[in-house]
Design a protein around this motif. Structure first.
Motif, short mmCIF file in Angstrom:
data_model
loop_
_atom_site.label_atom_id
_atom_site.label_comp_id
_atom_site.label_asym_id
_atom_site.label_seq_id
_atom_site.Cartn_x
_atom_site.Cartn_y
_atom_site.Cartn_z
N GLU A 196 0.84 -1.33 0.06
CA GLU A 196 -0.01 0.02 0.00
C GLU A 196 0.69 1.60 0.06
O GLU A 196 0.26 2.07 -0.44
N ARG A 197 2.09 1.41 0.98
CA ARG A 197 2.95 2.16 0.72
C ARG A 197 3.43 2.57 -0.81
O ARG A 197 3.68 3.30 -0.84
N SER B 259 1.09 3.37 -2.88
CA SER B 259 -0.14 4.79 -2.40
C SER B 259 -1.69 5.01 -2.36
O SER B 259 -1.99 5.98 -2.82
N CYS B 260 -1.83 4.20 -1.88
CA CYS B 260 -3.13 3.36 -2.12
C CYS B 260 -4.08 3.43 -0.71
O CYS B 260 -4.90 2.19 -0.74
N ARG C 110 -4.81 2.63 -9.86
CA ARG C 110 -3.32 2.73 -8.96
C ARG C 110 -2.31 2.37 -9.42
O ARG C 110 -1.10 2.41 -9.63
N ARG D 86 1.79 2.53 -11.76
CA ARG D 86 2.76 1.89 -11.09
C ARG D 86 3.27 0.91 -10.89
O ARG D 86 4.46 0.55 -11.33
#
Length: 362
Positions: free
Chosen positions: A151-152, A155-156, A167, A171
């Protein structure tokens, strides 16, 4: 806007000789700056991690820096041999030698985590590897483990459904199939389930989860290797099982795993056995991180916040080779107004409170 101008040596500042203009990279160390740039998909890997020495030492104004002591991160000093070993392992991975594992173990406070952060930062700075960081705690919190790590990365944290899927797709380089998108989403789902465009993935065992994570590493590693840092593996049996899975199931992946292990806390029986399985693998190297020598400790403190010789020597003796203890004590002095200016640097006031902050013991 037209093509990018050619970047020559004159455009590179002395303070930062790693300037790049993707996808064109500037040669580093071994080759002359006069040769210009190179059209490659990956930057060249320096054999030496050291930065070029500045021609002039930085100018320091007497009496400045106290207000920033609580914000600044002390630069890494010493540990040259360990850094050389870590750099060689990363270089091997960059040159397509497959998975490598570097374990840093020892008591708390001697700089294991700082070394792993340094390698991640330097590799990212030079464009050599894609860094990921996961951490573990004795009582597992919401930020621990593989899911929060990803999640880091994406960024979600606050994204759900299609927004989270978009997202992830943004990425990851290239086209990503619905199967893989669902896998990657399931890695971040608490129940191990995720659906994309009618494709649903549900992990029924840990092996499926680890395989999906290796698929993600494979996709991220298409452009450059992945540097995966796991902190406090003595509490991360899940991560150790993944490390062993990577070493035995997909040993040719472009992956460097760096882990820290504390020796001053109890380890579970299962954890000790997992460590043995990983360290028995040929691709694993293990290093013990002990006290920092006095010269390096003095250099670290002086570059961060210069103390007068008496205060510096007293701090070195009191910290007993622990950079963490030294840094926290200096921060404590700065916060409590215990430092006063002299012509030779900061001195600790005679009436300064001798009480150590919570969690800090000499």
């Amino acid at each position: 806007t037209g093509p990018l101008p050619r970047i020559g040596p004159a455009a590179i500042s002395l303070a930062d000789q790693t300037l790049v203009a993707p996808p064109v990279f500037v040669h580093i160390t071994e080759q002359s700056w006069a040769e210009g740039t190179v059209d490659e998909t990956r930057p060249p890997v320096p054999t030496n991690w050291r930065r070029p020495e500045a021609l002039l030492p930085p100018t320091r104004l007497l009496g400045t820096g106290r207000g920033l002591a609580d914000l600044r991160e002390p630069a890494l000093r010493g540990r040259e041999v360990v850094r050389d070993v870590l750099w060689r392992a990363l270089k091997d991975v960059c040159e397509d030698s497959g998975v490598r594992v570097s374990l840093l173990r020892g008591p708390s406070g001697y700089g294991k985590t700082r070394l792993a952060w340094w390698l991640s930062y330097r590799a990212h700075e030079l464009g050599l590897a894609f860094p990921l960081m996961g951490n573990y705690e004795e009582t597992r919190g919401p930020g621990c483990g593989v899911g929060p790590m990803l999640e880091r990365l994406f960024s979600c944290f606050e994204l759900e459904g299609e927004k989270r899927t978009d997202r992830i797709r943004q990425r990851i380089p290239g086209m990503v199939s619905a199967d893989h998108l669902a896998e990657f989403g399931a890695l971040m789902s608490p129940d191990g389930t995720y659906a994309v465009d009618g494709t649903r993935v549900t992990f029924t065992n840990e092996e499926e989860k680890f395989t999906a994570l290796l698929h993600l590493v494979q996709r991220l590693g298409e452009r450059r290797p992945v540097l995966l840092f796991f902190d406090d593996l003595q509490w991360g049996d899940e991560a150790m099982r993944f490390v062993h899975h990577a070493l035995t199931r997909m040993p040719r992946l472009p992956l460097h795993i760096v882990g820290t292990i504390r020796d001053d806390v109890p380890h579970s029986v299962a954890g000790v056995e997992l460590q043995r399985l990983v360290t028995d693998c040929e691709a694993t190297q293990q290093m013990t991180i002990g006290p920092l020598d006095d010269e390096a400790q003095a250099a670290l403190i002086t570059a961060w916040l210069p103390l007068e010789p008496g205060a510096l020597n007293a701090l070195i003796r009191r910290s007993a080779g622990s950079p963490l203890f030294a840094a926290e004590l200096v921060r404590h002095w700065a916060r409590t107004g215990a430092l006063v200016v002299t012509n030779d640097g900061f001195r600790v006031r005679d009436d300064a409170d001798e009480t150590l902050p919570d969690g800090l013991r000499s």
